[in-house]
Design an enzyme around this catalytic site. Structure first.
Site, PDB file in Angstrom:
ATOM      1  N   TRP B 104      20.079 -15.980 -34.273  1.00 37.13           N
ATOM      2  CA  TRP B 104      18.824 -16.547 -34.313  1.00 37.13           C
ATOM      3  C   TRP B 104      17.793 -15.565 -34.611  1.00 37.13           C
ATOM      4  O   TRP B 104      16.857 -15.961 -35.252  1.00 37.13           O
ATOM      5  CB  TRP B 104      18.704 -17.642 -33.021  1.00 37.13           C
ATOM      6  CG  TRP B 104      19.625 -18.561 -33.299  1.00 37.13           C
ATOM      7  CD1 TRP B 104      20.939 -18.690 -32.239  1.00 37.13           C
ATOM      8  CD2 TRP B 104      20.217 -19.644 -34.068  1.00 37.13           C
ATOM      9  NE1 TRP B 104      21.739 -19.513 -32.598  1.00 37.13           N
ATOM     10  CE2 TRP B 104      21.128 -20.296 -33.713  1.00 37.13           C
ATOM     11  CE3 TRP B 104      19.329 -20.110 -35.139  1.00 37.13           C
ATOM     12  CZ2 TRP B 104      21.554 -21.300 -34.553  1.00 37.13           C
ATOM     13  CZ3 TRP B 104      19.886 -20.930 -35.999  1.00 37.13           C
ATOM     14  CH2 TRP B 104      21.007 -21.819 -35.704  1.00 37.13           C
ATOM     15  N   ASP B 173      11.703 -17.143 -28.170  1.00 40.62           N
ATOM     16  CA  ASP B 173      12.607 -18.224 -28.544  1.00 40.62           C
ATOM     17  C   ASP B 173      13.369 -18.361 -27.298  1.00 40.62           C
ATOM     18  O   ASP B 173      14.534 -17.619 -27.053  1.00 40.62           O
ATOM     19  CB  ASP B 173      13.610 -17.940 -29.737  1.00 40.62           C
ATOM     20  CG  ASP B 173      14.448 -19.144 -30.076  1.00 40.62           C
ATOM     21  OD1 ASP B 173      14.502 -20.057 -29.247  1.00 40.62           O
ATOM     22  OD2 ASP B 173      15.080 -19.063 -30.945  1.00 40.62           O
ATOM     23  N   LYS B 197      19.005 -28.348 -26.212  1.00 40.78           N
ATOM     24  CA  LYS B 197      20.127 -27.703 -25.346  1.00 40.78           C
ATOM     25  C   LYS B 197      19.840 -27.874 -23.790  1.00 40.78           C
ATOM     26  O   LYS B 197      20.766 -28.330 -23.340  1.00 40.78           O
ATOM     27  CB  LYS B 197      20.230 -26.119 -25.711  1.00 40.78           C
ATOM     28  CG  LYS B 197      20.512 -25.779 -27.025  1.00 40.78           C
ATOM     29  CD  LYS B 197      20.264 -24.534 -27.603  1.00 40.78           C
ATOM     30  CE  LYS B 197      20.370 -24.363 -29.073  1.00 40.78           C
ATOM     31  NZ  LYS B 197      21.872 -24.323 -29.664  1.00 40.78           N
TER      32      LYS B 197
END
Lengths: 362, 362
Positions: B104, B173, B197
């Site tokens: 990511w 993030d 999540k």
């Protein structure tokens, strides 16, 4: 009306078909025997693959799309499309034509202009407060595209016949009338529609793109703003709005299997609109705000003799389980949004209430 | 485990607290006596105003945010944030530092680079397949910001101690560990987290921005890509993803009122991770893939003696109602994602199964 449910005339987010809501509710803790909620399953799972593929296929069948169209699901609503369309399809040396028919078209134009793009306003109905759909157009020479707003939720107008742009690809914001009537999709390079009026919840935007448009997209756009990324990755480049896509699939299943398709839906929508417009035109108490030839079959906008009566009308309607009848905050008045999920029963109940209200206050 | 529910170890979209799902289900056709579903109410209504305001307030309380932070809800997931952060905060003459700790982070860097921005990789753990969190950094002089990925879902690593960037604003993030542990937010100019999540369904991204960052944003960004528009309009510039925000509100209510806050959650999460890592470290059958000092408390990644056994493990686990244990398709192996909603009961059941599987196959 079911127990504990009102007749909902909200402009968007708007009513969804009750059987769809019931199915979501029933499966909410255990989707298709998975032991998980639709909000908990992987977007790379077989179950979700089925959901998104079926939703795409239903869009294609319902709109009778040829194979050269791709169905995409994008986040950010129509408002992000206002920027994405020019970012993808309007290069520096070209001009795009826009027709201004109200608040949303005005916003689409402003977003394109803020990107320093060349925009030509080919027509506008601003001179009469956007109460009509223009019939005269001043197209530029060889524009990149022509952008229109097919239905104008705030002013209650709708394109009953789309403009003839020849071979110029049309781009249409159909947020508020997608799947409500049969359209000839051939002319459109891109159709986009925030789901929250006719086909689902907010948070997902349906986009339908003609393949030849994809080759025009410049390199190096952010991936999430590049239609070709969505087309190539089947809208699964990153985690999509799974719940929204799931609900769209169920609404389209209802449209296809319970209603019988878009043609049938159009007939029902015509009946619904006729009930309200005939009532409005039958006397002096209610006055439609849109010119008759430009009236929307989705958003019926009208005024009462004065604002006090309008407030009373909206309040008494709600007491009678008829909700969402207040006009948009920028224009006032009243508005009944009668998208696909608004039933004939709902519209007839509203019409009865309107007649009674006129008898008591006229 | 409730009837018809499995223990769900999906990496995201991931398990949500069962009481939250039950509340959504119960209210789905009639939210708060409105006679409408949460998917049918106006985003300008009193009911939704309460929902979004309360969700924002809970974020502030749970993260102990000072008044100089704004809470935003944005569509497009973390992937759109990869572009928005540099578009908003990295002007042409400046450089931003990025630390690359996995898939990511790599994507965040690529999106910034595709905007032709100046990026300095201040550290990377790519040399060892991202199995650790770097401790040495090569910061550039006066960077616009330092970007990190707080938890790496695919490689199973997590920043246990954040780097010290001095006065340089950090951008993080935190998609996969937001609200899972107490953090010192002061150092962060921007925190963003896809909800799917730890805090909600896919289709909504939480962003927390420090007010001083807003003044740096250039003019003429597309409105939907401009953090200041969200801050100014309280995330209601256009129709937000109402359902997602509603679910986030309920999950945070559960976290605050049923769990007792983030500190309590962190304790539970530590216990859950300890159960699995202790088991992995107790023998030779299971092998953790991340270096011990960099292990994630959210995503426990491990291998079995061979791929055949891994497949058997994943299949037999599912037969025992333990789902989502397959490692990411790019790395293989096994992964148990134990976000906030994974209960100790779920983790203990998994641990028992792992022991039994080892006995039968070791």
């Amino acid at each position: 009306m079911k127990q504990n449910r009102i007749f909902n005339f909200n402009a968007g987010p708007a009513a969804l078909p009750t059987p769809v809501l019931e199915e979501i509710q029933k499966s909410f803790l255990d989707l298709a025997g998975s032991g998980m909620s639709v909000t908990e399953i992987s977007h790379r799972s077989k179950i979700f693959d089925d959901i998104i593929n079926k939703a795409m296929e239903r869009v294609k069948r319902l709109l009778n799309l040829k194979d050269n169209f791709k169905v995409l699901f994008i986040q950010g609503g129509a408002s992000l499309q206002f920027s994405m369309a020019p970012m993808n399809f309007l290069s520096g040396d070209k001009t795009a034509d826009y027709i201004n028919t109200g608040t949303w078209a005005t916003k689409a134009i402003a977003q394109a202009q803020s990107l320093k793009k060349n925009i030509n306003i080919a027509a506008s109905s601003e001179d009469k407060k956007f109460s009509y759909i223009p019939k005269q157009f001043n197209f530029s020479e060889n524009p990149a595209y022509l952008h229109i707003t097919s239905n104008n939720t705030i002013k209650g107008t709708q394109w009953n016949k789309f403009p003839d742009a020849g071979d110029i690809p049309m781009i249409a914001d159909m947020s508020s009338d997608i799947m409500s009537r049969v359209i000839d999709t051939k002319k459109f390079g891109l159709i986009y529609a925030g789901a929250q009026k006719n086909i689902g919840p907010s948070g997902v935007c349906l986009a339908i793109i003609r393949e030849d448009m994809l080759s025009q997209i410049p390199d190096n756009l952010p991936s999430l703003l590049d239609y070709s990324v969505y087309a190539e990755k089947k809208s699964l480049y990153n985690t999509p709005p799974c719940f929204g896509i799931y609900v769209i699939g169920l609404v389209l299943k209802w449209l296809e299997e319970s209603i019988g398709g878009v043609e049938k839906m159009e007939e029902i929508n015509r009946k619904k609109a006729d009930i309200l417009y005939n009532l409005i035109d039958s006397g002096e108490f209610y006055k439609g705000t849109a010119q008759k030839d430009s009236r929307s079959k989705m958003n019926v906008t009208f005024r009462l003799p004065n604002e006090e009566l309008e407030q009373k009308f909206i309040a008494e309607a709600l007491q009678n389980d008829l909700g969402g009848l207040k006009g948009h905050r920028t224009v006032g008045g009243c508005r009944a949004s009668i998208y696909n999920a608004a039933t004939i029963e709902a519209v007839e109940t509203l019409a009865s209430f309107m007649k009674e209200f006129e008898r008591n206050n006229g």
